[in-house]
Enzyme design. Structure first.
Site, mmCIF file in Angstrom:
data_model
loop_
_atom_site.group_PDB
_atom_site.id
_atom_site.type_symbol
_atom_site.label_atom_id
_atom_site.label_comp_id
_atom_site.label_asym_id
_atom_site.label_seq_id
_atom_site.Cartn_x
_atom_site.Cartn_y
_atom_site.Cartn_z
ATOM 1 N N GLU A 14 0.815 -1.216 0.000
ATOM 2 C CA GLU A 14 0.000 0.000 0.000
ATOM 3 C C GLU A 14 0.852 1.272 0.000
ATOM 4 O O GLU A 14 0.387 2.348 0.369
ATOM 5 C CB GLU A 14 -0.963 -0.020 1.186
ATOM 6 C CG GLU A 14 -1.970 -1.148 1.123
ATOM 7 C CD GLU A 14 -2.886 -1.208 2.323
ATOM 8 O OE1 GLU A 14 -3.829 -0.401 2.380
ATOM 9 O OE2 GLU A 14 -2.654 -2.044 3.221
ATOM 10 N N SER A 143 -6.697 -2.138 1.284
ATOM 11 C CA SER A 143 -6.906 -1.492 -0.017
ATOM 12 C C SER A 143 -7.324 -2.471 -1.109
ATOM 13 O O SER A 143 -7.167 -2.191 -2.297
ATOM 14 C CB SER A 143 -5.635 -0.747 -0.471
ATOM 15 O OG SER A 143 -5.342 0.308 0.413
ATOM 16 N N TYR A 210 -9.852 4.108 -5.087
ATOM 17 C CA TYR A 210 -8.854 5.158 -5.252
ATOM 18 C C TYR A 210 -8.888 5.904 -6.584
ATOM 19 O O TYR A 210 -8.150 6.852 -6.771
ATOM 20 C CB TYR A 210 -7.450 4.564 -5.030
ATOM 21 C CG TYR A 210 -7.296 4.027 -3.629
ATOM 22 C CD1 TYR A 210 -7.321 4.876 -2.535
ATOM 23 C CD2 TYR A 210 -7.166 2.661 -3.401
ATOM 24 C CE1 TYR A 210 -7.202 4.387 -1.244
ATOM 25 C CE2 TYR A 210 -7.045 2.162 -2.111
ATOM 26 C CZ TYR A 210 -7.061 3.030 -1.049
ATOM 27 O OH TYR A 210 -6.953 2.549 0.232
ATOM 28 N N ARG A 248 -12.297 3.548 11.250
ATOM 29 C CA ARG A 248 -13.390 3.401 10.293
ATOM 30 C C ARG A 248 -13.838 1.952 10.308
ATOM 31 O O ARG A 248 -13.031 1.045 10.118
ATOM 32 C CB ARG A 248 -12.931 3.807 8.891
ATOM 33 C CG ARG A 248 -14.099 4.076 7.923
ATOM 34 C CD ARG A 248 -13.625 4.191 6.492
ATOM 35 N NE ARG A 248 -13.281 2.868 5.966
ATOM 36 C CZ ARG A 248 -12.186 2.616 5.251
ATOM 37 N NH1 ARG A 248 -11.309 3.566 4.996
ATOM 38 N NH2 ARG A 248 -11.959 1.389 4.796
ATOM 39 N N ASP A 250 -15.998 -0.933 8.595
ATOM 40 C CA ASP A 250 -16.639 -1.317 7.337
ATOM 41 C C ASP A 250 -17.672 -2.405 7.606
ATOM 42 O O ASP A 250 -17.368 -3.419 8.255
ATOM 43 C CB ASP A 250 -15.596 -1.817 6.342
ATOM 44 C CG ASP A 250 -14.628 -0.717 5.919
ATOM 45 O OD1 ASP A 250 -14.989 0.468 6.061
ATOM 46 O OD2 ASP A 250 -13.520 -1.042 5.460
ATOM 47 N N GLU A 262 -14.440 -5.322 8.866
ATOM 48 C CA GLU A 262 -13.151 -5.053 9.480
ATOM 49 C C GLU A 262 -13.150 -3.667 10.104
ATOM 50 O O GLU A 262 -14.024 -2.840 9.836
ATOM 51 C CB GLU A 262 -12.016 -5.185 8.470
ATOM 52 C CG GLU A 262 -12.080 -4.225 7.302
ATOM 53 C CD GLU A 262 -10.924 -4.461 6.332
ATOM 54 O OE1 GLU A 262 -9.769 -4.222 6.723
ATOM 55 O OE2 GLU A 262 -11.186 -4.890 5.193
#
Length: 313
Positions: A14, A143, A210, A248, A250, A262
């Site tokens: 990443e 990602s 992205y 965050r 999910d 996650e």
């Protein structure tokens, strides 16, 4: 004036995403308050030399070395405060198998899964019992790198090989045909929920995350009862995994039931990232969000001494 080092790059797959996050942070740090210094890390041993003299480390790292508690531990050893969750929480959340196990033990719903430590352990019969399609992904990745949607057992081994190529163990997880949402949390409070829909692939892959226009992401209003269940699941996950300052969560929302996928302790902060979008909907600019992350992180470290006690349940 605080000397803020924005630590980006790293040693994981990443790397490029991390550079994007770091660039966005540097662009939005208030020059009237901070002396912002880019710290691009390409080898683990580079870190110690590059952070000397910093008052604070703003972490823009993702993946291995950034989100797994390693860099957090190094900074604590050097006495440099940093943004976000501590060593324990970072390592717990980075390990999807372990974090899902903890979430289940705290009564949080999460899709069924298998965890394999080597290609020899890949078991098609066990995968059949999960049902197809299923998602195969690196256990410690992010990602959507190395991740594949598997529609039948004939596709399983190639997907596992792709995930194992990223290093570490691999997760096979039940695919849910459901509404995908993300729940940013700041200072223990839920920010506006974002609904996500990929506009290209049939799941939220790297391009959707992205590339501008890769996904439809918008603030959504859930029915009150569903909103309450989502909030409870997100905050319970945040506490169970010892998160601090921000994260965050999910989630897949199916028939009004939230299933946590996650917990991200260093969520993306690029121009297209979800946390800044949610903060903006709450009336907070990107610059204001960075101010809060710095303020809360400094207070967290000064106030507890041991970051891991945050969110203790």
């Amino acid at each position: 004036m605080l000397k803020i080092g924005v630590i980006m790059g790293g040693v994981s797959s990443e790397y490029e995403v991390s550079l994007q996050t770091g660039a966005e942070m540097l662009k939005n740090l208030d020059p009237a308050q901070y002396e912002a210094v880019p710290v691009v890390v390409e080898r683990r041993e580079d870190l110690l030399k590059q952070v000397a003299g910093l008052d604070f480390a703003l972490l823009a790292l993702h993946g291995e070395f950034g989100e797994d508690g390693t860099v957090q531990g190094a900074l604590e050893t050097l006495g440099i405060p940093y943004s976000g969750s501590g060593v324990l929480s970072s390592s717990l959340c980075m390990d999807k198998h372990l974090s899902k196990t903890i979430l289940r033990s705290h009564g949080v719903a999460t899709p069924d899964w298998l965890c394999w430590n080597s290609l020899d352990e890949v078991n098609a019969n066990a995968a059949d019992r999960l049902g197809y399609p299923l998602m195969v992904k690196p256990n410690n990745g992010g990602s959507s790198i190395g991740m594949t949607k598997v529609n039948c057992r004939e596709e399983l081994r190639a997907a596992a090989e792709k995930a194992f190529a990223e290093g570490g163990s691999v997760l096979a997880e039940q695919y849910m045909n459901a509404q995908e949402i993300t729940c940013p949390i700041l200072d223990g409070k839920l920010l506006p929920v974002i609904g996500i829909r990929s506009l290209g692939a049939d799941w939220f892959d790297y391009s959707a995350k992205y590339v501008q226009g890769g996904a439809e992401e918008r603030i959504i209003t859930l029915p009150p009862a569903v909103q309450q269940r989502v909030q409870e699941a997100a905050l319970r996950s945040y506490a169970a995994l010892r998160c601090a300052v921000y994260a965050r969560i999910d989630i897949m929302l199916k028939d009004g039931v939230p299933y946590v996928l996650e917990v991200n302790t260093l969520p993306g902060m690029t121009a297209t990232s979800l946390l800044p979008q949610s903060a903006l909907a709450a009336g907070m600019s990107f610059s204001g969000l960075l101010d809060e992350l710095i303020r809360l992180s400094l207070a967290e470290q000064r106030g507890t001494g041991r970051r891991e006690v945050a969110g203790h349940v």
